[in-house]
Design a protein around this motif. Structure first.
Motif, PDB file in Angstrom:
ATOM      1  N   LEU A 101       0.809  -1.220   0.000  1.00 14.38           N
ATOM      2  CA  LEU A 101       0.000   0.000   0.000  1.00 14.38           C
ATOM      3  C   LEU A 101       0.843   1.271   0.000  1.00 14.38           C
ATOM      4  N   GLY A 102       2.159   1.128   0.118  1.00 12.39           N
ATOM      5  CA  GLY A 102       3.033   2.290   0.096  1.00 12.39           C
ATOM      6  C   GLY A 102       3.096   3.052   1.401  1.00 12.39           C
ATOM      7  N   ASP A 103       2.623   2.462   2.505  1.00 13.35           N
ATOM      8  CA  ASP A 103       2.700   3.132   3.807  1.00 13.35           C
ATOM      9  C   ASP A 103       4.158   3.329   4.198  1.00 13.35           C
ATOM     10  N   GLN A 104       4.433   4.428   4.849  1.00 14.36           N
ATOM     11  CA  GLN A 104       5.797   4.697   5.312  1.00 14.36           C
ATOM     12  C   GLN A 104       5.938   4.248   6.759  1.00 14.36           C
ATOM     13  N   VAL A 105       7.030   3.597   7.050  1.00 14.77           N
ATOM     14  CA  VAL A 105       7.353   3.179   8.412  1.00 14.77           C
ATOM     15  C   VAL A 105       8.680   3.828   8.769  1.00 14.77           C
ATOM     16  N   THR A 106       8.695   4.589   9.854  1.00 13.39           N
ATOM     17  CA  THR A 106       9.928   5.283  10.244  1.00 13.39           C
ATOM     18  C   THR A 106      10.721   4.507  11.290  1.00 13.39           C
ATOM     19  N   ASP A 107      10.083   3.622  12.041  1.00 13.39           N
ATOM     20  CA  ASP A 107      10.775   2.866  13.087  1.00 13.39           C
ATOM     21  C   ASP A 107      10.285   1.422  13.063  1.00 13.39           C
ATOM     22  N   TRP A 108      10.991   0.571  12.322  1.00 10.36           N
ATOM     23  CA  TRP A 108      10.558  -0.820  12.190  1.00 10.36           C
ATOM     24  C   TRP A 108      10.564  -1.547  13.524  1.00 10.36           C
ATOM     25  N   GLN A 109      11.518  -1.249  14.412  1.00  9.63           N
ATOM     26  CA  GLN A 109      11.543  -1.924  15.718  1.00  9.63           C
ATOM     27  C   GLN A 109      10.267  -1.648  16.493  1.00  9.63           C
ATOM     28  N   ALA A 110       9.745  -0.447  16.396  1.00  5.09           N
ATOM     29  CA  ALA A 110       8.532  -0.078  17.126  1.00  5.09           C
ATOM     30  C   ALA A 110       7.317  -0.850  16.636  1.00  5.09           C
ATOM     31  N   THR A 111       7.366  -1.357  15.413  1.00  2.36           N
ATOM     32  CA  THR A 111       6.203  -2.086  14.885  1.00  2.36           C
ATOM     33  C   THR A 111       5.999  -3.431  15.573  1.00  2.36           C
ATOM     34  N   PHE A 112       6.970  -3.883  16.344  1.00  2.12           N
ATOM     35  CA  PHE A 112       6.840  -5.164  17.049  1.00  2.12           C
ATOM     36  C   PHE A 112       6.060  -5.040  18.351  1.00  2.12           C
ATOM     37  N   HIS A 113       5.491  -3.870  18.600  1.00  4.31           N
ATOM     38  CA  HIS A 113       4.673  -3.667  19.801  1.00  4.31           C
ATOM     39  C   HIS A 113       3.366  -3.002  19.390  1.00  4.31           C
ATOM     40  N   ALA A 114       2.264  -3.673  19.650  1.00  4.38           N
ATOM     41  CA  ALA A 114       0.945  -3.122  19.331  1.00  4.38           C
ATOM     42  C   ALA A 114       0.634  -1.969  20.280  1.00  4.38           C
ATOM     43  N   PRO A 115      -0.129  -0.987  19.822  1.00  3.06           N
ATOM     44  CA  PRO A 115      -0.520   0.114  20.708  1.00  3.06           C
ATOM     45  C   PRO A 115      -1.203  -0.412  21.973  1.00  3.06           C
ATOM     46  N   ALA A 116      -0.858   0.168  23.102  1.00  2.00           N
ATOM     47  CA  ALA A 116      -1.362  -0.306  24.397  1.00  2.00           C
ATOM     48  C   ALA A 116      -2.886  -0.265  24.487  1.00  2.00           C
ATOM     49  N   GLN A 117      -3.511   0.696  23.815  1.00  2.00           N
ATOM     50  CA  GLN A 117      -4.966   0.835  23.907  1.00  2.00           C
ATOM     51  C   GLN A 117      -5.713  -0.178  23.034  1.00  2.00           C
ATOM     52  N   ASP A 118      -5.024  -0.887  22.159  1.00  2.00           N
ATOM     53  CA  ASP A 118      -5.674  -1.822  21.238  1.00  2.00           C
ATOM     54  C   ASP A 118      -5.826  -3.207  21.855  1.00  2.00           C
ATOM     55  N   ALA A 119      -7.033  -3.726  21.794  1.00  6.06           N
ATOM     56  CA  ALA A 119      -7.291  -5.094  22.231  1.00  6.06           C
ATOM     57  C   ALA A 119      -6.835  -6.062  21.142  1.00  6.06           C
ATOM     58  N   VAL A 120      -6.751  -7.327  21.493  1.00  7.08           N
ATOM     59  CA  VAL A 120      -6.382  -8.356  20.515  1.00  7.08           C
ATOM     60  C   VAL A 120      -7.291  -8.259  19.296  1.00  7.08           C
ATOM     61  N   SER A 121      -8.586  -8.124  19.529  1.00 10.38           N
ATOM     62  CA  SER A 121      -9.536  -8.076  18.414  1.00 10.38           C
ATOM     63  C   SER A 121      -9.291  -6.874  17.504  1.00 10.38           C
ATOM     64  N   ASP A 122      -8.832  -5.747  18.068  1.00 11.17           N
ATOM     65  CA  ASP A 122      -8.519  -4.559  17.256  1.00 11.17           C
ATOM     66  C   ASP A 122      -7.340  -4.828  16.323  1.00 11.17           C
ATOM     67  N   VAL A 123      -6.306  -5.459  16.850  1.00  7.42           N
ATOM     68  CA  VAL A 123      -5.103  -5.726  16.061  1.00  7.42           C
ATOM     69  C   VAL A 123      -5.410  -6.743  14.968  1.00  7.42           C
ATOM     70  N   VAL A 124      -6.192  -7.768  15.303  1.00  9.91           N
ATOM     71  CA  VAL A 124      -6.578  -8.775  14.300  1.00  9.91           C
ATOM     72  C   VAL A 124      -7.425  -8.122  13.205  1.00  9.91           C
ATOM     73  N   ALA A 125      -8.379  -7.290  13.588  1.00 17.38           N
ATOM     74  CA  ALA A 125      -9.245  -6.624  12.599  1.00 17.38           C
ATOM     75  C   ALA A 125      -8.430  -5.702  11.694  1.00 17.38           C
ATOM     76  N   ARG A 126      -7.485  -4.966  12.266  1.00 15.02           N
ATOM     77  CA  ARG A 126      -6.655  -4.061  11.456  1.00 15.02           C
ATOM     78  C   ARG A 126      -5.782  -4.865  10.482  1.00 15.02           C
ATOM     79  N   TYR A 127      -5.252  -6.000  10.926  1.00 18.22           N
ATOM     80  CA  TYR A 127      -4.462  -6.856  10.043  1.00 18.22           C
ATOM     81  C   TYR A 127      -5.321  -7.357   8.885  1.00 18.22           C
ATOM     82  N   ARG A 128      -6.493  -7.873   9.204  1.00 17.19           N
ATOM     83  CA  ARG A 128      -7.369  -8.395   8.145  1.00 17.19           C
ATOM     84  C   ARG A 128      -7.790  -7.299   7.174  1.00 17.19           C
ATOM     85  N   ASP A 129      -8.039  -6.109   7.672  1.00 13.62           N
ATOM     86  CA  ASP A 129      -8.398  -4.990   6.787  1.00 13.62           C
ATOM     87  C   ASP A 129      -7.229  -4.633   5.871  1.00 13.62           C
TER      88      ASP A 129
END
Length: 166
Positions: free
Chosen positions: A76-104
């Motif tokens: 999709l051409g999204d820019q990532v500035t800190d790849w290490q940070a991507t290994f931690h999901a946002p604290a406010q996101d539940a498991v279902s939020d992260v799964v839904a965002r991945y599927r989307d």
């Protein structure tokens, strides 16, 4: 107390029997791995899913969040500035939020791929001026990346609640 193989919760799905073209095989295996890791994370208990289970800090939810970022950057051409940070999901996101965002993100990536019948063509990118890999390379890279992290997720999920299989 050690668990026996019978104590484990096992769900398994065999590899796909895809079409005969190279594109069908590559996309079939990528979708198989995508479904595998999403189901591995889905339904996992939230505190354990984000807790580091190994000294490197790798955690189940972080793996899926990372793959969401890789899918977005690759297709999709999204820019990532800190790849290490991507290994931690946002604290406010539940498991279902992260799964839904991945599927989307996967659905949106597949829409891009649906418009790319030539595997040797460069991947369309919304960021002009950046060289784009071929569709073939992008698919192969995502199979490798998703497969590697799906293997990590297998082990992490088993450590959480003894669930094994794809």
């Amino acid at each position: 107390m050690a668990t026996t193989p019978r104590d484990r919760k096992r769900r398994d799905t065999p590899p796909p029997r895809t079409g005969t073209s190279e594109a069908e095989v590559l996309r079939g295996f990528l979708d198989y791995l995508r479904a595998s890791i999403a189901s591995k994370v889905e339904g996992s208990p939230d505190p354990q899913a984000r807790a580091a289970a190994v000294p490197s800090g790798t955690n189940l939810l972080g793996l899926l969040h990372h793959l969401t970022c890789v899918e977005g950057a690759t297709f999709l051409g999204d820019q990532v500035t800190d790849w290490q940070a991507t290994f931690h999901a946002p604290a406010q996101d539940a498991v279902s939020d992260v799964v839904a965002r991945y599927r989307d993100t996967v659905d949106r990536a597949n829409e891009v791929l649906d418009g790319c019948p030539d595997l040797s063509a460069p991947l369309p990118r919304p960021r002009p001026g950046k060289p784009a890999p071929t569709i073939r390379w992008a698919l192969t890279h995502m199979i490798e990346e998703t497969g590697r992290h799906a293997g990590h997720a297998d082990i992490l999920r088993e450590l959480i609640d003894n669930t094994t299989g794809r």
